[in-house]
Design an enzyme around this catalytic site. Structure first.
Site, PDB file in Angstrom:
ATOM      1  N   LYS A  50       0.769  -1.230   0.024  1.00 25.73           N
ATOM      2  CA  LYS A  50       0.034   0.146   0.083  1.00 25.73           C
ATOM      3  C   LYS A  50       0.905   1.106   0.160  1.00 25.73           C
ATOM      4  O   LYS A  50       1.932   1.148   0.712  1.00 25.73           O
ATOM      5  CB  LYS A  50      -0.910  -0.035   1.358  1.00 25.73           C
ATOM      6  CG  LYS A  50      -1.993   1.044   1.191  1.00 25.73           C
ATOM      7  CD  LYS A  50      -2.916   1.272   0.372  1.00 25.73           C
ATOM      8  CE  LYS A  50      -3.756   2.270   0.360  1.00 25.73           C
ATOM      9  NZ  LYS A  50      -4.532   2.831  -0.593  1.00 25.73           N
ATOM     10  N   GLY A  51       0.558   2.195  -0.782  1.00 31.77           N
ATOM     11  CA  GLY A  51       1.123   3.496  -1.004  1.00 31.77           C
ATOM     12  C   GLY A  51       1.433   4.329   0.407  1.00 31.77           C
ATOM     13  O   GLY A  51       0.692   4.138   1.325  1.00 31.77           O
ATOM     14  N   SER A  75     -12.988   4.167  -2.488  1.00 31.35           N
ATOM     15  CA  SER A  75     -12.131   5.501  -2.195  1.00 31.35           C
ATOM     16  C   SER A  75     -11.465   5.502  -0.658  1.00 31.35           C
ATOM     17  O   SER A  75     -12.090   5.985   0.080  1.00 31.35           O
ATOM     18  CB  SER A  75     -13.459   6.662  -2.316  1.00 31.35           C
ATOM     19  OG  SER A  75     -12.845   7.867  -1.871  1.00 31.35           O
ATOM     20  N   ASN A 132       3.051   7.387  -7.522  1.00 35.95           N
ATOM     21  CA  ASN A 132       1.797   7.241  -7.782  1.00 35.95           C
ATOM     22  C   ASN A 132       1.287   8.842  -7.945  1.00 35.95           C
ATOM     23  O   ASN A 132       1.419   9.548  -7.257  1.00 35.95           O
ATOM     24  CB  ASN A 132       0.835   6.646  -6.534  1.00 35.95           C
ATOM     25  CG  ASN A 132      -0.834   6.569  -6.641  1.00 35.95           C
ATOM     26  OD1 ASN A 132      -1.038   7.275  -7.875  1.00 35.95           O
ATOM     27  ND2 ASN A 132      -1.232   6.200  -5.621  1.00 35.95           N
ATOM     28  N   CYS A 135      -4.109   8.825  -8.071  1.00 32.46           N
ATOM     29  CA  CYS A 135      -5.165   8.298  -7.242  1.00 32.46           C
ATOM     30  C   CYS A 135      -6.423   9.550  -7.835  1.00 32.46           C
ATOM     31  O   CYS A 135      -5.872  10.547  -7.191  1.00 32.46           O
ATOM     32  CB  CYS A 135      -4.762   8.320  -5.730  1.00 32.46           C
ATOM     33  SG  CYS A 135      -6.034   8.032  -4.677  1.00 32.46           S
ATOM     34  N   LYS A 170       3.229   5.427 -11.903  1.00 36.17           N
ATOM     35  CA  LYS A 170       1.789   4.834 -12.129  1.00 36.17           C
ATOM     36  C   LYS A 170       0.785   5.822 -12.706  1.00 36.17           C
ATOM     37  O   LYS A 170       0.486   6.693 -12.145  1.00 36.17           O
ATOM     38  CB  LYS A 170       1.388   4.181 -10.896  1.00 36.17           C
ATOM     39  CG  LYS A 170       0.164   3.434 -10.973  1.00 36.17           C
ATOM     40  CD  LYS A 170      -0.208   2.724  -9.781  1.00 36.17           C
ATOM     41  CE  LYS A 170      -1.565   1.909  -9.576  1.00 36.17           C
ATOM     42  NZ  LYS A 170      -1.770   1.129  -8.534  1.00 36.17           N
ATOM     43  N   ASN A 197      -4.258   3.082 -13.285  1.00 38.19           N
ATOM     44  CA  ASN A 197      -5.096   3.019 -11.955  1.00 38.19           C
ATOM     45  C   ASN A 197      -6.564   3.085 -12.213  1.00 38.19           C
ATOM     46  O   ASN A 197      -6.838   2.666 -13.464  1.00 38.19           O
ATOM     47  CB  ASN A 197      -4.535   4.319 -11.025  1.00 38.19           C
ATOM     48  CG  ASN A 197      -4.806   4.226  -9.916  1.00 38.19           C
ATOM     49  OD1 ASN A 197      -5.780   3.794  -9.319  1.00 38.19           O
ATOM     50  ND2 ASN A 197      -3.929   4.667  -9.243  1.00 38.19           N
ATOM     51  N   GLY A 248      -5.078  -3.717 -14.746  1.00 37.60           N
ATOM     52  CA  GLY A 248      -6.569  -3.540 -14.965  1.00 37.60           C
ATOM     53  C   GLY A 248      -7.393  -4.558 -15.151  1.00 37.60           C
ATOM     54  O   GLY A 248      -7.592  -4.876 -16.334  1.00 37.60           O
TER      55      GLY A 248
END
Ligand code: SIN
Length: 308
Positions: A50-51, A75, A132, A135, A170, A197, A248
């Protein structure tokens, strides 16, 4: 246990050699230990937890996840413990896994991205970074950089200067032309591009008349987005010379092969991890079966074989 005999699953991302092209995608694999009971984590091509941001983030108001037909809207709002706590609580476990570790990171400002990249550069045991800029669930930073080619170029260039680690960027699909953004990232100094993403999405509860997601809009992922993701990956593969990592809606080896044939050097498994935690290992086994069935000695030979 996957036998490596006769069929070579290894792929290269620049100087990095992955034992196979299957990577656990950030945000769907926790900090990896959550998956240790399901399969041997050492079998993965790479792991992206996780980021991480400089400071801890509590994320968005619930509900944060809503299932759709063929997909899911999330979200989460980039909830994470922040870099310091990550290094103390999560990193020691992650670095013991015998595979490549890419750290997904993001900031609200250019300075935050740069500072994080600098600090992560000094952390031994990391193969690379996944930056990233995509998002859709936060108002500042992230996607703001990933939807403007000039900002993408500038940010990647600044981060490039402070890290020797492999720099994967990303991308967001919420743009008119993803190839333009990919080109900017490559020109800025990215070593590879990962895409896509999630798509900005909305679901309405027709009884309460309210949104199904607390933050109203979230990001759509899962099998529903696969054909669009594949098209974007194919376009980007024709635009940049650096390796592309496709994702994806991949949930089986056949999906992964489509992305590889389109030109992806590796693939990431995201939402499918949440449905079937064995997905990644099943995809690795399925890719091997594909090579056997088609009598291809190495997966590397399949990259970009798609012809029109
Ligand atoms: C989130 O934490 O909101 C999802 C992460 C992302 O879309 O990059």
């Amino acid at each position: 246990m996957i036998s490596k005999k006769n069929h070579d699953l290894s792929v290269s991302l620049g100087k990095i050699k992955l034992k196979n092209p299957v990577i656990a995608a950030s945000g769907t694999f926790g900090f990896a230990e959550e998956y240790e009971d399901f399969f041997d984590l050492n079998e993965l091509g790479a792991i992206i937890p996780k980021g991480i941001s400089l400071k801890p983030m509590i994320g968005n108001v619930p509900p944060r996840i809503f299932e759709t037909e063929g997909g899911m809207i999330n979200s989460i709002g980039l909830q994470n413990p922040g870099l310091d706590k990550f290094i103390i609580d999560k990193f020691p476990y992650l670095r013991k896994i015998k595979t490549h570790l890419f750290i997904n990171f993001f900031g609200y400002t250019e300075q935050e991205y740069v500072e994080l990249a600098q600090r992560l550069n000094d952390l031994p045991g990391i193969s690379g970074l996944e930056m990233n800029i995509s998002c859709p669930n936060v108002k500042k930073g992230g996607i703001v950089f990933g939807t403007n080619p000039k900002m993408t170029f500038r940010l990647v260039q600044k981060v490039r200067k402070v890290t020797k680690l492999h720099l994967m960027v990303k991308l967001s699909p919420n743009v008119t032309d993803i190839s333009t953004i990919a080109r900017s990232a490559a020109e800025g100094g990215a070593d590879s591009i990962s895409l896509i993403n999630t798509f900005k999405a909305l679901a309405i509860n027709i009884h309460t008349l309210k949104p199904e997601i607390g933050n109203i809009i979230g990001g759509l992922s899962g099998p529903a987005i696969k054909p669009v993701a594949l098209r974007m990956v194919w376009e980007v593969c024709q635009t940049v010379k650096i390796p592309v990592i496709g994702m994806g809606g991949i949930r089986k080896a056949e999906d992964a092969m489509e992305f590889i044939l389109a030109g992806a050097s590796a693939i990431q498994i995201g939402t499918a991890n949440l449905i079937n935690p064995h997905t990644a290992i099943e995809v690795i086994e399925g890719i091997k079966r594909y090579l056997i069935q088609h009598q291809i000695p190495s997966i590397q030979k399949c990259i970009g074989l798609f012809r029109i």
